[in-house]
Write a protein that holds these residues in place. Sequence first.
Motif, mmCIF file in Angstrom:
data_model
loop_
_atom_site.group_PDB
_atom_site.id
_atom_site.type_symbol
_atom_site.label_atom_id
_atom_site.label_comp_id
_atom_site.label_asym_id
_atom_site.label_seq_id
_atom_site.Cartn_x
_atom_site.Cartn_y
_atom_site.Cartn_z
ATOM 1 N N PRO A 143 0.789 -1.235 0.439
ATOM 2 C CA PRO A 143 -0.039 -0.106 -0.129
ATOM 3 C C PRO A 143 0.592 0.640 0.448
ATOM 4 C CG PRO A 143 -0.126 -0.877 2.520
ATOM 5 C CD PRO A 143 0.906 -1.710 1.085
ATOM 6 N N ILE A 144 0.844 2.204 -0.271
ATOM 7 C CA ILE A 144 1.319 3.425 -0.511
ATOM 8 C C ILE A 144 -0.296 4.388 0.158
ATOM 9 C CG2 ILE A 144 2.108 5.093 -2.011
ATOM 10 C CD1 ILE A 144 2.778 3.748 -4.414
ATOM 11 N N ASP A 145 0.605 4.695 1.511
ATOM 12 C CA ASP A 145 -0.642 5.302 2.449
ATOM 13 C C ASP A 145 -0.724 6.937 1.832
ATOM 14 O OD1 ASP A 145 -0.515 3.057 4.007
ATOM 15 O OD2 ASP A 145 1.978 3.779 5.298
ATOM 16 N N PRO A 146 -1.864 7.162 2.171
ATOM 17 C CA PRO A 146 -2.064 9.072 1.986
ATOM 18 C C PRO A 146 -0.726 9.960 2.043
ATOM 19 C CG PRO A 146 -3.864 8.002 3.148
ATOM 20 C CD PRO A 146 -2.918 7.280 3.084
ATOM 21 N N GLY A 147 -0.542 10.492 0.873
ATOM 22 C CA GLY A 147 0.750 11.860 1.228
ATOM 23 C C GLY A 147 -0.774 12.689 0.111
ATOM 24 N N THR A 148 0.121 14.116 -0.523
ATOM 25 C CA THR A 148 -0.006 15.477 -0.980
ATOM 26 C C THR A 148 0.623 15.682 -1.905
ATOM 27 O OG1 THR A 148 1.953 15.978 0.095
ATOM 28 C CG2 THR A 148 0.105 16.708 1.985
ATOM 29 N N LEU A 204 16.202 -2.438 7.110
ATOM 30 C CA LEU A 204 15.738 -3.635 6.858
ATOM 31 C C LEU A 204 16.347 -4.507 7.923
ATOM 32 C CD1 LEU A 204 14.714 -5.246 5.601
ATOM 33 C CD2 LEU A 204 16.448 -5.832 4.048
ATOM 34 N N THR A 205 15.636 -5.369 8.557
ATOM 35 C CA THR A 205 15.664 -6.442 9.703
ATOM 36 C C THR A 205 15.285 -7.431 9.408
ATOM 37 O OG1 THR A 205 14.612 -5.754 10.847
ATOM 38 C CG2 THR A 205 16.605 -4.818 11.966
ATOM 39 N N LEU A 206 16.085 -8.621 9.835
ATOM 40 C CA LEU A 206 14.788 -10.153 9.583
ATOM 41 C C LEU A 206 14.806 -10.405 10.717
ATOM 42 C CD1 LEU A 206 18.391 -12.192 7.594
ATOM 43 C CD2 LEU A 206 16.792 -11.376 6.811
ATOM 44 N N LEU A 217 4.950 11.718 -0.316
ATOM 45 C CA LEU A 217 4.415 10.483 0.192
ATOM 46 C C LEU A 217 5.165 10.021 1.707
ATOM 47 C CD1 LEU A 217 4.442 8.528 -2.561
ATOM 48 C CD2 LEU A 217 2.323 9.238 -2.098
ATOM 49 N N PRO A 218 4.657 9.746 2.868
ATOM 50 C CA PRO A 218 4.868 9.232 4.658
ATOM 51 C C PRO A 218 5.745 7.898 3.464
ATOM 52 C CG PRO A 218 2.792 8.661 3.991
ATOM 53 C CD PRO A 218 3.058 9.326 2.779
ATOM 54 N N ARG A 219 6.609 7.615 4.729
ATOM 55 C CA ARG A 219 7.356 6.975 4.645
ATOM 56 C C ARG A 219 6.633 5.694 5.384
ATOM 57 N NH1 ARG A 219 13.438 6.894 5.062
ATOM 58 N NH2 ARG A 219 13.631 8.970 4.616
ATOM 59 N N LEU A 220 7.291 4.312 4.464
ATOM 60 C CA LEU A 220 6.195 2.929 4.285
ATOM 61 C C LEU A 220 6.776 2.319 5.610
ATOM 62 C CD1 LEU A 220 5.546 2.650 1.110
ATOM 63 C CD2 LEU A 220 4.579 3.921 2.476
ATOM 64 N N MET A 221 6.821 1.335 5.686
ATOM 65 C CA MET A 221 6.790 -0.376 6.361
ATOM 66 C C MET A 221 6.208 -1.425 5.655
ATOM 67 S SD MET A 221 6.791 -1.328 10.267
ATOM 68 C CE MET A 221 5.410 -3.112 9.917
ATOM 69 N N SER A 252 10.854 -4.390 6.713
ATOM 70 C CA SER A 252 11.607 -2.932 6.511
ATOM 71 C C SER A 252 11.148 -1.595 7.007
ATOM 72 C CB SER A 252 11.649 -3.189 4.973
ATOM 73 O OG SER A 252 12.592 -1.833 4.589
ATOM 74 N N ARG A 253 11.964 -1.208 7.437
ATOM 75 C CA ARG A 253 10.930 0.231 7.992
ATOM 76 C C ARG A 253 11.944 1.779 7.239
ATOM 77 N NH1 ARG A 253 12.083 -2.878 12.196
ATOM 78 N NH2 ARG A 253 10.319 -3.419 14.001
ATOM 79 N N ASP A 254 10.900 2.556 7.285
ATOM 80 C CA ASP A 254 11.179 4.077 7.015
ATOM 81 C C ASP A 254 11.341 4.241 5.593
ATOM 82 O OD1 ASP A 254 10.917 4.902 9.298
ATOM 83 O OD2 ASP A 254 12.108 4.950 10.050
#
Length: 176
Positions: A25-30, A98-100, A48-52, A65-67
């Motif tokens: 998903p691509i979260d709402p941005g402006t 990115l972590t396992l 766009l906001p950072r995604l996880m 994977s964060r940010d």
Amino acid sequence: MADPVAFSGTIHGAAHMAVQNLDAPIDPGTAVGSFDPDTGDVTVDIQLPRLMDRGRQWGLIPYTSRDIGIVPTASAKGHVDANGLTLTQPFRFIVPNLTLDWIPAINWSSGEACNTADDSVMTLTAPGVTDPRNGFTATGSFDMGRFTGCGLLSDPLFTWTMTSPGNKVTLTFDPA
């Protein structure tokens, strides 16, 4: 001759990452832009906001994977004509974390420097759209290039596991 008209709103959607067979998903941005009714030219600045992302690489190895950043490197440029709206958006992917899942203390990324080496270009079309200020849904694709700045082992690993052509995307613009 009319001046370009400003528009703004939210943009959201989804991408299908081909090599991972993953829907993200691509979260709402402006989206803030301008439209010239005389020439049909469209310019849009998208944030766009950072995604996880959580998944299983090759269906086996759980990861988080964060940010993740989809960071435009220039304004989206496009045109409206009798066929509808076309837009191109150059951007880079940033993968700072990115972590396992079974060893979460180790970040396989080097941080903000971990990104695609070259710009990716998202090409979008919205048939039938004659005025982008009214909102639209556009579909298209982008190629994901090789990664750099991720680390000695991570550059080839990220490139091998994430680089792919023909990633599909759908974005919806809702006017403010």
